[in-house]
Design an enzyme around this catalytic site. Structure first.
Site, short mmCIF file in Angstrom:
data_model
loop_
_atom_site.label_atom_id
_atom_site.label_comp_id
_atom_site.label_asym_id
_atom_site.label_seq_id
_atom_site.Cartn_x
_atom_site.Cartn_y
_atom_site.Cartn_z
N CYS A 260 0.80 -1.23 0.00
CA CYS A 260 0.00 0.00 0.00
C CYS A 260 0.83 1.27 0.00
O CYS A 260 0.83 2.02 -0.98
CB CYS A 260 -0.92 0.00 1.22
SG CYS A 260 -2.09 -1.36 1.20
N1 LIG Z 1 -3.22 -5.58 1.93
C1 LIG Z 1 -3.58 -4.48 2.53
O1 LIG Z 1 -3.11 -4.18 3.61
C2 LIG Z 1 -4.62 -3.57 1.93
C3 LIG Z 1 -5.27 -2.67 2.76
C4 LIG Z 1 -6.23 -1.83 2.23
C5 LIG Z 1 -6.48 -1.88 0.86
N2 LIG Z 1 -5.80 -2.74 0.06
C6 LIG Z 1 -6.15 -2.73 -1.36
O2 LIG Z 1 -7.06 -3.79 -1.61
C7 LIG Z 1 -6.85 -4.36 -2.89
C8 LIG Z 1 -6.55 -5.84 -2.76
O3 LIG Z 1 -5.34 -5.99 -2.03
P1 LIG Z 1 -4.94 -7.33 -1.28
O4 LIG Z 1 -3.81 -6.98 -0.38
O5 LIG Z 1 -6.14 -8.02 -0.73
O6 LIG Z 1 -4.37 -8.18 -2.52
P2 LIG Z 1 -4.06 -9.75 -2.51
O7 LIG Z 1 -3.03 -9.95 -3.56
O8 LIG Z 1 -3.80 -10.23 -1.12
O9 LIG Z 1 -5.43 -10.40 -2.96
C9 LIG Z 1 -5.99 -10.20 -4.19
C10 LIG Z 1 -6.67 -11.47 -4.61
O10 LIG Z 1 -7.29 -11.22 -5.85
C11 LIG Z 1 -7.10 -12.34 -6.67
N3 LIG Z 1 -7.23 -11.93 -8.06
C12 LIG Z 1 -6.33 -11.30 -8.83
N4 LIG Z 1 -6.85 -11.08 -10.06
C13 LIG Z 1 -8.10 -11.57 -10.04
C14 LIG Z 1 -9.14 -11.65 -11.00
N5 LIG Z 1 -8.98 -11.15 -12.22
N6 LIG Z 1 -10.29 -12.24 -10.64
C15 LIG Z 1 -10.45 -12.76 -9.40
N7 LIG Z 1 -9.51 -12.70 -8.45
C16 LIG Z 1 -8.36 -12.12 -8.77
C17 LIG Z 1 -5.72 -12.86 -6.32
O11 LIG Z 1 -5.58 -14.22 -6.68
C18 LIG Z 1 -5.72 -12.65 -4.81
O12 LIG Z 1 -6.21 -13.77 -4.12
C19 LIG Z 1 -5.72 -3.53 -3.52
O13 LIG Z 1 -6.28 -2.47 -4.21
C20 LIG Z 1 -4.99 -3.00 -2.31
O14 LIG Z 1 -4.29 -1.81 -2.60
C21 LIG Z 1 -4.89 -3.61 0.57
#
Ligand SMILES: NC(=O)c1ccc[n+]([C@@H]2O[C@H](COP(=O)([O-])OP(=O)(O)OC[C@H]3O[C@@H](n4cnc5c(N)ncnc54)[C@H](O)[C@@H]3O)[C@@H](O)[C@H]2O)c1
Length: 420
Positions: A260
């Site tokens: 992030c």
């Molecule tokens: N990790 C954090 O601390 C956090 C906190 C707040 C916001 N975010 C935001 O949330 C969003 C997700 O982040 P995250 O950390 O959960 O990511 P992540 O990589 O942990 O999880 C994303 C998931 O989406 C899946 N994925 C990818 N492409 C896909 C598709 N086309 N169809 C279906 N599934 C798909 C992946 O396999 C994975 O399981 C991002 O925008 C991130 O910036 C993350």
């Protein structure tokens, strides 16, 4: 049939799924990773914030299911999009996954459904990227289906705030969209914070992360200045933090990491450029924070030099390589850059991290060494990069020849301890 479909069952999606399921909803997770889908099906979680012990009963009684087929969204009342929003190779926002997920939802979208974007992104994404693609098959947002943006605030590894106790910001395309989204989240979140538009919700999230990036850069710069001034930056920050108002404590460190803070600010600077506006705080903070692993490598070199040793051939033991304490996530971790820089200087590298069994970065591949007497005593320098709990750093420092502490976790020790 499910109440909710969550697209992307990662750090954001899975904790949300668990929170809704525990509040009585049936949640279907759609993920592109077949291994993740299979693991959820077995009740096994790869996400630290949702233990398998918590997930398994929710899967067993059918409140959480998982699959790879996005057509399943047709059966849900609400669809939450929690997929990655990375940067492209030239460090520009890449909302391609959000757009492709929207394109695959569109043919299955039904009148009356609610779609919410949770992914962090620049202001305008929900209206300009998501809405037109979702409307492709004839349904109109705000009229036939509801559309909202609610940025996730999860902080992986944090236990003092949960999905329920972290206030959640929501912006709807129309007042009815907002009302619908607020009603949904109220099931598992105690306090909702409605804002006037999806764009405002998108910007709130970026402000939160930019606030951290800028303040971390400020103390990181101060740490480098304190080195020149022969002052202890930690003493200065700790003393300033006793002010009961108007000051918020941030700690210096070896650089930013994770998914992030190093990435999200550039979503806003890119967007700002489209409006002929330069976000100078973001660029400056990025510059200072990106420099930190280089500065830390220089400090390793200086510390060894003061003991008449070159970096080349010296045994350097890094403690902690994940981007922050008590998680196993090495994405964007400054430890990786530090490893690369020290490797280029010819260091004989080893690391210990109870959460990261192995790291592979560039040409360097390492596995975590056990923290036995040998590993510490044989190291020419021990660098505390990420201070996980459960490790007795004071005791390690007593056994080490030389310690460079980037996290201020060991006391001064007869000239053998240096710190950021
Ligand atoms: N990790 C954090 O601390 C956090 C906190 C707040 C916001 N975010 C935001 O949330 C969003 C997700 O982040 P995250 O950390 O959960 O990511 P992540 O990589 O942990 O999880 C994303 C998931 O989406 C899946 N994925 C990818 N492409 C896909 C598709 N086309 N169809 C279906 N599934 C798909 C992946 O396999 C994975 O399981 C991002 O925008 C991130 O910036 C993350």
């Amino acid at each position: 049939m499910s109440d909710l479909a969550i697209i992307g069952a990662g750090y954001v999606g899975l904790p949300l799924a668990a929170a809704f399921a525990e509040a009585g909803k049936r949640v279907h997770c759609v993920d592109a990773d077949p291994e993740r889908v299979a693991a959820i099906g077995r009740g096994e979680s790869a996400i630290g914030d949702v233990s398998s012990a918590r997930l398994a009963p929710l899967v067993a009684d059918g409140r959480i299911s998982a699959g790879g087929d996005i057509a399943a969204v047709a059966e849900a009342d609400a669809i939450l999009i929690c997929v990655p929003t990375p940067l492209s190779e030239n460090r520009e926002p890449d909302v391609g996954i959000v757009a492709s997920v929207a394109a695959s939802i569109a043919p299955h979208l039904r009148a009356g459904q609610l779609v919410v974007l949770e992914s962090t992104t620049y202001p305008g994404t929900t209206r300009e990227v998501l809405q037109p693609v979702l409307e492709r098959d004839g349904l109109v947002a705000g009229q036939d289906f509801h559309l909202a943006m609610s940025p996730e605030r999860i902080d992986p590894g944090r236990t003092d705030f949960t999905v329920r106790t972290t206030p959640k910001v929501v912006g709807g395309l129309t007042p009815a969209c907002l009302e619908r989204a607020v009603a949904l989240y109220s099931i598992c979140v105690d306090r909702l914070v409605p804002v006037s538009s999806p764009d405002a919700a998108e910007l709130v999230k970026l402000l939160e992360n930019i606030f951290r990036s800028v303040n971390i850069a400020l103390v990181n710069e101060l740490a480098m200045l304190c080195d020149r001034l022969s002052l202890n930056v930690w003493e200065v920050v700790d003393a300033a933090a006793t002010k009961p108002y108007g000051f918020m404590r941030f700690s210096p460190g070896p650089g930013l990491g994770g998914h992030c803070i190093p990435i999200d600010p550039f979503y806003l600077s890119w967007r700002a450029r489209q409006f002929d506006f330069q976000t100078e705080f973001i660029e400056l903070a990025g510059k200072v924070n990106t420099h930190m692993p280089y500065y830390c490598a220089e400090r390793v070199s200086r510390a060894l030099n003061s003991h008449r040793k070159p970096v080349a051939g010296s045994r350097v033991l890094l403690l902690g390589v994940s981007y922050k304490a008590d998680v196993g996530d090495v994405r964007e971790s400054p430890a990786l850059r530090l490893i690369e820089l020290l490797d280029e200087l010819g260091a004989d590298l080893a690391y210990h991290d109870p959460h990261v069994p192995s790291v592979s970065h560039g040409r360097v591949e390492l596995t975590s060494s056990p923290l036995d007497d040998g590993a510490v005593a044989e190291a020419d320098i021990v660098c505390i990069v990420t201070a996980h709990s459960g490790i007795d750093y004071v005791e390690i420092a007593e056994r080490a020849k030389l310690v460079l502490d980037f996290r201020n976790v060991v006391p001064d020790g007869d000239g053998r301890v240096e710190r950021l």
